[in-house]
Design a protein around this motif. Structure first.
Motif, short mmCIF file in Angstrom:
data_model
loop_
_atom_site.label_atom_id
_atom_site.label_comp_id
_atom_site.label_asym_id
_atom_site.label_seq_id
_atom_site.Cartn_x
_atom_site.Cartn_y
_atom_site.Cartn_z
N ALA A 1 -7.99 -7.11 -1.68
CA ALA A 1 -8.78 -7.10 -2.90
C ALA A 1 -8.29 -7.12 -4.03
O ALA A 1 -8.80 -7.75 -4.94
CB ALA A 1 -9.85 -6.00 -2.36
N SER B 1 -3.72 -3.38 -2.21
CA SER B 1 -4.77 -4.27 -1.21
C SER B 1 -4.81 -5.70 -1.42
O SER B 1 -4.51 -6.17 -2.64
CB SER B 1 -5.90 -3.50 -1.19
N PRO C 1 -4.16 -2.69 3.76
CA PRO C 1 -5.17 -1.77 4.51
C PRO C 1 -6.60 -2.54 4.61
O PRO C 1 -7.33 -2.35 5.65
CB PRO C 1 -5.50 -0.93 3.34
N ASP C 2 -6.84 -3.57 4.12
CA ASP C 2 -7.90 -4.43 4.22
C ASP C 2 -7.59 -5.79 4.84
O ASP C 2 -8.55 -6.65 4.87
CB ASP C 2 -8.74 -4.64 2.93
N GLY C 3 -6.41 -5.82 5.58
CA GLY C 3 -6.25 -7.15 5.99
C GLY C 3 -4.98 -7.73 6.19
O GLY C 3 -3.79 -7.03 5.80
N ASP D 1 0.89 -1.14 -0.07
CA ASP D 1 -0.04 -0.04 -0.12
C ASP D 1 0.73 1.25 -0.05
O ASP D 1 0.36 2.42 -0.06
CB ASP D 1 -1.13 -0.11 0.99
#
Length: 483
Positions: free
Chosen positions: A39, A37, A60-62, A13
């Motif tokens: 995703a 990310s 950012p998402d895990g 990121d």
């Protein structure tokens, strides 16, 4: 023919990191795509179909490691390189357990990353590749450190936990050799079985064989019943042979026979017993020198030294000292003792010490400070009360004191190593905050507390000296040994 260039997917990121990695790999002829990310990674994988996946852990998402095993189950030929700023043994072991091809701590060296990509591209998928497995979870492990030296230790441990190769842990006294052995055992497939340790230097020479291999009733005076030795006690688990360099030659011969045959015969016994144990040995001695002197068997050395792990002395990883110190302060807060904190100046001063007793000395010092210090935060003046080196910084090397210039060089190299891209002015200010209060205190002491003479010696006016004394909370009236 093995293809040495291919498609690389980079997941991070931080756009700057993505750009640097991308440009470096493109110069090698690779096709590079970057995303930021989990995703985006999931979306890009089936479309881009990379040969190598380079992914950060904290996204950012895990957690970037969470579905690596699932990815490899679907794409077994994909090589995964893990990057992480967490720099813990847990992360290294999780990365290897998930089936990663390589784990590189941040800040990473671009040459090392390029090498890892080249190796990944040249290695064909085979059944000998690491199998995806369970991660280590959130359990806290005993090894602590973010230095480059400790990262290498972590990576070696991560590579050997899943097999039964003999390991020889090398390092000075107090560096944590038994902790390495415990970590290897607790992370490997034998973790549900016994971990048994024996210190060769702590047992009378005439009893070592009985301790290791056991004895039968009547084997010697006092042997009133059969006793299982350490090998039998460690059945199915790990046997840690500490201070192996102190083992007598006759016991070395019997140990070599056990390692070759996998069978133990008790003292006074005639029937061998089959044993299944993993052997981890450790020493603070130079075994090749002992071999040359005829005090250690060369064939036993090669049996034990299948995978050597060298633990750095604490002075070689000075940047880890504050991290360790704060950990030990937390550990010392038991039995109603309050949890102490460590000021930045005190932490910096600890980094300048040689630590001849290594991690064990630091741990004991933090216990002592927890008991003896009334203030909640450990300051430089508290260190002066318990550390003789703080009264003689700049003393001659080899006397137990610190050569200030060499200590500063070592400290600076360590800071630069763990903080790639560090602002030089910030590094200068941080080092100055460590050294300046010591220099002011020593100069005042040499001038018997005379601030005018001290200011002149330091090349500053008296008002500047006073401001600095106030800033560093130095009491000019306090005798040196009480600071």
């Amino acid at each position: 023919m093995t293809r040495l260039t291919g498609k690389i997917l980079v997941v991070d990121d931080d756009p700057a990191i993505c750009m640097v990695i991308s440009e470096a790999l493109k110069r090698q002829g690779h096709i590079v795509r970057t995303v930021g990310s989990i995703a985006e990674r999931r979306e890009a994988l089936p479309i881009f179909a990379p040969d190598v996946l380079i992914t950060d852990v904290m996204l950012p998402d895990g957690d970037g490691l969470d579905d690596v095993a699932a990815i490899l189950a679907q794409e077994p030929d994909l090589k995964v390189i893990i990057l992480s700023a967490q720099n813990t043994l847990n992360t290294a072991v999780r990365a290897t357990g998930q089936g990663a091809f390589e784990y590189l701590p941040k800040p990473f060296d671009l040459n090392e990353l390029s090498r890892a990509v080249t190796e990944a591209m040249s290695v064909r998928s085979s059944s000998s590749a690491p199998e995806p497995g369970e991660g280590s979870g959130g359990e806290e492990l005993p090894l602590i450190g973010r230095s480059a030296q400790m990262q290498e230790v972590y990576r070696t441990i991560a590579r050997v936990v899943g097999n039964d190769l003999n390991i020889l842990v090398l390092g000075e006294s107090g560096t944590g050799k038994e902790l390495v052995a415990e970590a290897i055992h607790s992370l490997g497939p034998r973790r549900s079985q016994p971990f048994v340790a024996i210190n060769m230097a702590a047992i009378p020479r005439e009893l070592i064989e009985a301790e290791l291999f056991g004895y039968e009733r009547g084997a010697f005076t006092g042997a009133v019943a059969r006793s299982a030795g350490k090998f039998e006690q460690a059945e199915g688990g790990t046997l840690f042979l500490d201070e192996i360099g102190d083992m007598p030659m006759d016991a070395q011969t019997r140990l070599l026979r056990v390692l070759q045959s996998g069978e133990v015969t008790t003292v006074g016994g005639t029937r061998p017993v089959r044993v299944n144990v993993r052997i981890i040995a450790a020493t603070n001695q130079d075994l090749p020198n002992l071999i040359a002197d005829g005090r250690f068997r060369e064939d036993l050395f090669y049996r034990l030294n299948v995978v050597p792990i060298r633990l750095p002395a604490l002075r070689e990883r000075a940047g880890d000292v504050p991290l360790l110190a704060r950990h030990f302060l937390d550990q010392a807060a038991v039995g109603g003792l309050p949890r102490k904190t460590l000021s930045a100046e005190a932490a910096g001063l600890l980094e300048l010490y040689d630590w001849p007793g290594n991690v064990r000395e630091l741990q004991n010092l933090m216990k002592r400070l927890t008991v003896l210090t009334r203030d909640q935060e450990i300051q430089v003046q508290h260190l002066r009360q318990v550390l003789t080196f703080a009264e003689s910084l700049g003393g001659p090397a080899g006397t137990g004191t610190v050569d200030l210039r060499e200590a500063a060089r070592r400290w600076s190299r360590e800071q630069l190593a763990i903080g790639a891209g560090v602002n030089p002015s910030e590094l200068h200010d941080k080092l100055l905050a460590v050294i300046e209060p010591v220099l002011l205190g020593e100069t005042l002491a040499a001038m018997d507390g005379n601030q005018i003479r001290a200011a002149a010696t330091l090349g500053m006016n008296r008002n500047t000296l006073r401001k600095k004394l106030t800033h560093y909370d130095i009491d000019p009236a306090m005798p040196l040994r009480e600071r």
